[in-house]
Design a protein around this motif. Structure first.
Motif, PDB file in Angstrom:
ATOM      1  N   HIS A   8       0.831  -1.208   0.000  1.00 64.02           N
ATOM      2  CA  HIS A   8       0.000   0.000   0.000  1.00 64.02           C
ATOM      3  C   HIS A   8       0.866   1.259   0.000  1.00 64.02           C
ATOM      4  O   HIS A   8       1.233   1.763   1.062  1.00 64.02           O
ATOM      5  CB  HIS A   8      -0.933  -0.045   1.225  1.00 64.02           C
ATOM      6  CG  HIS A   8      -2.049   0.935   1.156  1.00 64.02           C
ATOM      7  ND1 HIS A   8      -3.159   0.863   1.967  1.00 64.02           N
ATOM      8  CD2 HIS A   8      -2.247   2.029   0.376  1.00 64.02           C
ATOM      9  CE1 HIS A   8      -3.977   1.850   1.683  1.00 64.02           C
ATOM     10  NE2 HIS A   8      -3.444   2.592   0.723  1.00 64.02           N
ATOM     11  N   HIS A  40      -4.848   5.379  -6.022  1.00 58.40           N
ATOM     12  CA  HIS A  40      -6.302   5.509  -5.962  1.00 58.40           C
ATOM     13  C   HIS A  40      -6.863   5.364  -7.375  1.00 58.40           C
ATOM     14  O   HIS A  40      -6.176   5.656  -8.356  1.00 58.40           O
ATOM     15  CB  HIS A  40      -6.664   6.911  -5.451  1.00 58.40           C
ATOM     16  CG  HIS A  40      -6.268   7.148  -4.030  1.00 58.40           C
ATOM     17  ND1 HIS A  40      -6.941   6.578  -2.978  1.00 58.40           N
ATOM     18  CD2 HIS A  40      -5.276   7.893  -3.484  1.00 58.40           C
ATOM     19  CE1 HIS A  40      -6.372   6.978  -1.840  1.00 58.40           C
ATOM     20  NE2 HIS A  40      -5.357   7.759  -2.122  1.00 58.40           N
ATOM     21  N   GLU A  78      -5.611   1.019  -5.446  1.00 64.93           N
ATOM     22  CA  GLU A  78      -6.564   1.109  -4.338  1.00 64.93           C
ATOM     23  C   GLU A  78      -7.842   1.666  -4.974  1.00 64.93           C
ATOM     24  O   GLU A  78      -8.095   2.876  -4.961  1.00 64.93           O
ATOM     25  CB  GLU A  78      -6.050   2.029  -3.220  1.00 64.93           C
ATOM     26  CG  GLU A  78      -6.947   1.992  -1.984  1.00 64.93           C
ATOM     27  CD  GLU A  78      -6.506   2.935  -0.870  1.00 64.93           C
ATOM     28  OE1 GLU A  78      -5.667   3.823  -1.108  1.00 64.93           O
ATOM     29  OE2 GLU A  78      -7.039   2.798   0.252  1.00 64.93           O
ATOM     30  N   HIS A 106     -13.833   5.173   0.211  1.00 65.15           N
ATOM     31  CA  HIS A 106     -13.510   6.581   0.445  1.00 65.15           C
ATOM     32  C   HIS A 106     -14.759   7.383   0.121  1.00 65.15           C
ATOM     33  O   HIS A 106     -15.338   7.191  -0.942  1.00 65.15           O
ATOM     34  CB  HIS A 106     -12.363   7.039  -0.462  1.00 65.15           C
ATOM     35  CG  HIS A 106     -11.099   6.255  -0.294  1.00 65.15           C
ATOM     36  ND1 HIS A 106     -10.726   5.269  -1.161  1.00 65.15           N
ATOM     37  CD2 HIS A 106     -10.143   6.300   0.663  1.00 65.15           C
ATOM     38  CE1 HIS A 106      -9.573   4.754  -0.750  1.00 65.15           C
ATOM     39  NE2 HIS A 106      -9.201   5.352   0.356  1.00 65.15           N
ATOM     40  N   THR A 158      -8.712  -2.202   1.997  1.00 68.38           N
ATOM     41  CA  THR A 158      -7.860  -1.287   2.758  1.00 68.38           C
ATOM     42  C   THR A 158      -8.640  -0.637   3.902  1.00 68.38           C
ATOM     43  O   THR A 158      -9.839  -0.417   3.811  1.00 68.38           O
ATOM     44  CB  THR A 158      -7.271  -0.179   1.856  1.00 68.38           C
ATOM     45  OG1 THR A 158      -8.333   0.568   1.266  1.00 68.38           O
ATOM     46  CG2 THR A 158      -6.402  -0.766   0.765  1.00 68.38           C
ATOM     47  N   HIS A 159      -7.908  -0.342   4.945  1.00 67.55           N
ATOM     48  CA  HIS A 159      -8.391   0.359   6.156  1.00 67.55           C
ATOM     49  C   HIS A 159      -9.887   0.242   6.454  1.00 67.55           C
ATOM     50  O   HIS A 159     -10.583   1.256   6.488  1.00 67.55           O
ATOM     51  CB  HIS A 159      -7.972   1.830   6.139  1.00 67.55           C
ATOM     52  CG  HIS A 159      -8.280   2.580   4.869  1.00 67.55           C
ATOM     53  ND1 HIS A 159      -9.549   2.797   4.425  1.00 67.55           N
ATOM     54  CD2 HIS A 159      -7.455   3.177   3.977  1.00 67.55           C
ATOM     55  CE1 HIS A 159      -9.494   3.488   3.315  1.00 67.55           C
ATOM     56  NE2 HIS A 159      -8.252   3.724   3.010  1.00 67.55           N
ATOM     57  N   ASP A 211       0.319   2.515   3.726  1.00 65.41           N
ATOM     58  CA  ASP A 211      -0.442   3.629   3.149  1.00 65.41           C
ATOM     59  C   ASP A 211       0.452   4.865   3.051  1.00 65.41           C
ATOM     60  O   ASP A 211       0.035   5.988   3.341  1.00 65.41           O
ATOM     61  CB  ASP A 211      -1.691   3.928   4.012  1.00 65.41           C
ATOM     62  CG  ASP A 211      -2.806   4.596   3.211  1.00 65.41           C
ATOM     63  OD1 ASP A 211      -2.577   4.932   2.034  1.00 65.41           O
ATOM     64  OD2 ASP A 211      -3.895   4.796   3.778  1.00 65.41           O
TER      65      ASP A 211
HETATM   66 ZN   LIG Z   1      -7.380   4.723   1.331  1.00 65.27          ZN
END
Ligand SMILES: [Zn+2]
Ligand SMILES: [Zn+2]
Length: 253
Positions: A8, A40, A78, A106, A158-159, A211
């Motif tokens: 990441h 992204h 991502e 997001h 992710t996250h 990240d």
């Molecule tokens: Zn992110």
């Protein structure tokens, strides 16, 4: 616990500060065996790279692979979820070209339709202030993520829980059955130990990612390792740790 790969990392193609080469050199300095460039998707408002940028990234990565033989340079992403039915903002053809696919929820993204934009952008924004909206928004976010895991071959989420509320246990159950790992994000300190325990009990695998938005942060995974250890994980539970890290990422459903 030793982590061999940082999947990441961001670059100038979105809102990161370094180049792809900077991230690769930073990863070499940290002693990693692999580094992933995971930009992204294009739907991120104001920062999303274009599809042409993805072509340029691919060329750059191929070029760097010839120069840096001691490390695997992986072309990832991502991607954003842009509809509640789980559509991603990268075309299937490109997703197939990538070495791996990560998906993150997001809120600052363009939706497929105005309605999706309303659900993903506006309602998540509103739920930060209006507590009564949270259960609906949490259910919707979780559904969008689970749909994305069903629609595509996703290697890592992710996250989970950062930026927007989700039902982490429900996501973990879906991730376990789809063979998708859940990220422990070292940069943001997500997931929490408590959720790590719950997710592990549901049979999910994990990935620890930095990240990184600057080259110096590439391979900075200590905070993630700490959460993993406190949450009771061993190298076996983590796809970028231990001796089998290379095969585990490519595990097919
Ligand atoms: Zn992110
Ligand atoms: Zn990121």
């Amino acid at each position: 616990m030793k982590i061999w790969a940082d999947f990441h990392t961001h670059t100038r193609y979105s809102h990161g500060r370094g180049t792809i080469r900077d991230n690769v050199e930073a990863a070499i300095k940290k002693g990693l065996k692999a580094v992933g460039i995971s930009e992204h998707g294009p739907a991120n408002i104001g920062i999303g790279p274009t599809l042409d940028d993805f072509k340029r990234m691919k060329e750059e990565i191929e070029n760097l692979r010839g120069k840096y033989r001691g490390i695997k340079i992986l072309f990832g992403c991502e991607a954003n979820i842009i509809s509640v039915d789980g559509k991603l903002d990268l075309p299937e053809k490109l997703l197939e070209e990538l070495d791996y696919v990560m998906v993150g929820l997001h809120p600052m993204v363009w939706g497929v339709t105005l309605k999706d934009f309303y659900h993903i952008f506006f309602e998540n924004l509103a739920a930060k202030r209006i507590i009564q909206l949270r259960p609906k928004v949490m259910e919707q976010n979780t559904r969008a993520l689970i749909n994305a895991l069903k629609n595509y071959r996703v290697h890592i989420v992710t996250h989970p829980g950062l930026h927007v509320p989700i039902d982490t246990a429900a996501l973990a159950e879906a991730a376990a059955s789809c063979g998708t790992a859940m990220e422990i994000n070292a940069g943001h300190g997500y997931m929490t130990e408590e959720y790590v325990r719950i997710a592990k009990s549901l049979g999910v695998k994990f990935a620890i990612g930095s990240d990184a938005h600057t080259p110096e942060k590439v391979g900075e995974l200590e905070r993630g390792i700490e959460i993993a250890v406190k949450g009771g994980l061993t190298e076996e539970d983590i796809i970028n740790a231990g001796t089998n890290w290379e095969e585990s990422l490519w595990r097919k459903r």
